[in-house]
Design a protein around this motif. Structure first.
Motif, PDB file in Angstrom:
ATOM      1  N   ARG A  57      -3.953  -6.241  -4.788  1.00 18.94           N
ATOM      2  CA  ARG A  57      -3.426  -5.078  -5.509  1.00 18.94           C
ATOM      3  C   ARG A  57      -4.060  -3.817  -4.926  1.00 18.94           C
ATOM      4  NH1 ARG A  57      -0.749  -5.791  -9.973  1.00 18.94           N
ATOM      5  NH2 ARG A  57      -1.682  -7.877 -10.121  1.00 18.94           N
ATOM      6  N   PRO A  58      -3.261  -2.871  -4.434  1.00 16.96           N
ATOM      7  CA  PRO A  58      -3.792  -1.639  -3.853  1.00 16.96           C
ATOM      8  C   PRO A  58      -4.677  -0.870  -4.840  1.00 16.96           C
ATOM      9  CG  PRO A  58      -1.492  -1.882  -3.268  1.00 16.96           C
ATOM     10  CD  PRO A  58      -1.772  -2.931  -4.301  1.00 16.96           C
ATOM     11  N   SER A  59      -5.729  -0.269  -4.336  1.00 15.25           N
ATOM     12  CA  SER A  59      -6.686   0.423  -5.203  1.00 15.25           C
ATOM     13  C   SER A  59      -6.094   1.644  -5.866  1.00 15.25           C
ATOM     14  CB  SER A  59      -7.912   0.839  -4.380  1.00 15.25           C
ATOM     15  OG  SER A  59      -7.532   1.705  -3.307  1.00 15.25           O
ATOM     16  N   HIS A  60      -5.017   2.245  -5.305  1.00 15.52           N
ATOM     17  CA  HIS A  60      -4.467   3.465  -5.882  1.00 15.52           C
ATOM     18  C   HIS A  60      -3.422   3.180  -6.984  1.00 15.52           C
ATOM     19  CE1 HIS A  60      -1.518   2.433  -2.735  1.00 15.52           C
ATOM     20  NE2 HIS A  60      -0.632   3.078  -3.451  1.00 15.52           N
ATOM     21  N   TRP A  61      -3.128   1.918  -7.244  1.00 18.53           N
ATOM     22  CA  TRP A  61      -2.157   1.585  -8.288  1.00 18.53           C
ATOM     23  C   TRP A  61      -2.776   1.817  -9.671  1.00 18.53           C
ATOM     24  CZ3 TRP A  61       1.132  -3.373  -7.017  1.00 18.53           C
ATOM     25  CH2 TRP A  61       1.909  -3.116  -5.877  1.00 18.53           C
TER      26      TRP A  61
ATOM     27  N   ASN B 101       0.815  -1.210   0.000  1.00 19.44           N
ATOM     28  CA  ASN B 101       0.000   0.000   0.000  1.00 19.44           C
ATOM     29  C   ASN B 101       0.854   1.267   0.000  1.00 19.44           C
ATOM     30  OD1 ASN B 101      -2.204  -1.665   0.100  1.00 19.44           O
ATOM     31  ND2 ASN B 101      -2.677  -1.278   2.251  1.00 19.44           N
ATOM     32  N   ALA B 102       2.066   1.159   0.533  1.00 17.94           N
ATOM     33  CA  ALA B 102       2.946   2.322   0.604  1.00 17.94           C
ATOM     34  C   ALA B 102       3.704   2.565  -0.698  1.00 17.94           C
ATOM     35  CB  ALA B 102       3.946   2.141   1.751  1.00 17.94           C
ATOM     36  N   ALA B 103       3.690   1.568  -1.578  1.00 18.03           N
ATOM     37  CA  ALA B 103       4.465   1.646  -2.818  1.00 18.03           C
ATOM     38  C   ALA B 103       3.596   2.049  -4.007  1.00 18.03           C
ATOM     39  CB  ALA B 103       5.130   0.294  -3.085  1.00 18.03           C
ATOM     40  N   LYS B 104       4.242   2.113  -5.161  1.00 16.63           N
ATOM     41  CA  LYS B 104       3.549   2.388  -6.420  1.00 16.63           C
ATOM     42  C   LYS B 104       3.710   1.174  -7.322  1.00 16.63           C
ATOM     43  CE  LYS B 104       4.788   7.310  -6.149  1.00 16.63           C
ATOM     44  NZ  LYS B 104       5.571   8.402  -6.792  1.00 16.63           N
ATOM     45  N   GLY B 105       2.621   0.775  -7.961  1.00 16.45           N
ATOM     46  CA  GLY B 105       2.690  -0.374  -8.850  1.00 16.45           C
ATOM     47  C   GLY B 105       1.690  -0.232  -9.976  1.00 16.45           C
ATOM     48  N   ASP B 106       1.497  -1.309 -10.722  1.00 19.16           N
ATOM     49  CA  ASP B 106       0.523  -1.287 -11.812  1.00 19.16           C
ATOM     50  C   ASP B 106      -0.024  -2.687 -12.044  1.00 19.16           C
ATOM     51  OD1 ASP B 106       2.537  -2.643 -13.156  1.00 19.16           O
ATOM     52  OD2 ASP B 106       3.074  -0.979 -14.461  1.00 19.16           O
ATOM     53  N   ALA B 107      -0.790  -2.845 -13.114  1.00 21.98           N
ATOM     54  CA  ALA B 107      -1.428  -4.129 -13.398  1.00 21.98           C
ATOM     55  C   ALA B 107      -0.412  -5.211 -13.720  1.00 21.98           C
ATOM     56  CB  ALA B 107      -2.407  -3.970 -14.560  1.00 21.98           C
TER      57      ALA B 107
END
Length: 271
Positions: free
Chosen positions: A267-271, A251-257
């Motif tokens: 998968r975090p909702s903000h990615w 949740n603290a990181a940035k990711g994608d599909a």
């Protein structure tokens, strides 16, 4: 929740009295928009213990709330330790509940790691010890509210950490040997350029990966317990077999599909 059922290690806010929003202190920072003392209800907490701005926490400066994970300690404290009695019911209940919750959260975090370690095939040589530690930790979570202060959680954590490290060593023995000395326990990798790097089997326990570029990196069998992933770029990274990764770290990181995750995590909702 039955008093004798195995602990649920996923937060269930519907069965918690908003303990993370009351019992814990906030310091005004990039993660929290305001200062808040321990025991003081957050200004956004509603009467039914729900967050009044939950869909907009990040936009309103409460990113820290979106990355917090109690590992199920909230509902255990609320429904098992205190039998469904809310901190709103009396000043005495509030005082005791706010003292128990942080300790319970530590124990539930240990349960999370131990449960993963027990499931590791490579950890079979120490599985009996891991199961014994799991059982003892579970027993400690069932302690009565007035006896929590007497628990030696620090001593217990030390013993559990030694077992988790051994489980990690056994699991990582099958990964390519990491030769780069930068990739070590507690390493300062803040903002490091690690896009596409093979980090399989790396011991990154407690490493500082804040803002690191891990785009497309291979983190399978990397020990990530306690690693700081705030704003780390995990787009396209492979974390499928990483060790001791938590939802809070994601949740603290940035990711994608394209980011590949362990089956137990979301998968975090903000990615």
């Amino acid at each position: 929740m039955s008093a004798n059922a195995p602990s649920d290690l996923r937060a269930d806010c519907s069965n918690c009295f908003g303990l993370c929003c009351v019992a814990l202190a906030f310091a005004k920072s990039a993660d929290f928009a305001v200062d808040k003392d321990a025991g003081e209800p957050c200004r956004n907490l509603l009467a039914d213990h729900r967050c009044g701005i939950h869909p907009a926490l990040r936009a309103k400066g409460f990113t820290g709330c979106t990355v917090f994970d109690c590992f199920g300690a909230g509902q255990k404290t609320s429904q098992v330790t205190f039998g469904g009695e809310s901190w709103r019911d009396s000043t005495d209940t509030a005082k005791r509940m706010f003292a128990v919750f942080p300790v319970m959260r530590q124990l539930h975090e240990l349960l999370f790691y131990l449960t993963e370690a027990v499931a590791l095939r490579a950890a079979k040589p120490i599985r009996a010890d891991l199961l014994a530690a799991l059982e003892e930790t579970e027993r400690m979570t069932r302690t009565g509210p007035d006896a929590f202060g007497a628990l030696d959680v620090a001593g217990h954590r030390e013993g559990v950490n030694a077992l988790l490290l051994r489980a990690s060593e056994l699991a990582r023995a099958g990964a390519p040997k990491q030769k780069n000395k930068r990739f070590r326990r507690g390493a300062d990798l803040i903002g490091a350029k690690l896009a596409g790097v093979d980090l399989r089997g790396a011991n990154l326990r407690g490493a500082y990966l804040i803002g690191a570029d891990l785009h497309g990196a291979d983190l399978r069998l990397a020990d990530l317990i306690g690693a700081d992933f705030r704003d780390a770029d995990l787009r396209g990274a492979d974390l499928t077999e990483s060790l001791f990764l938590t939802q809070a770290q994601l949740n603290a990181a940035k990711g994608d599909a394209r980011t590949r995750l362990p089956a137990a995590l979301s998968r975090p909702s903000h990615w």
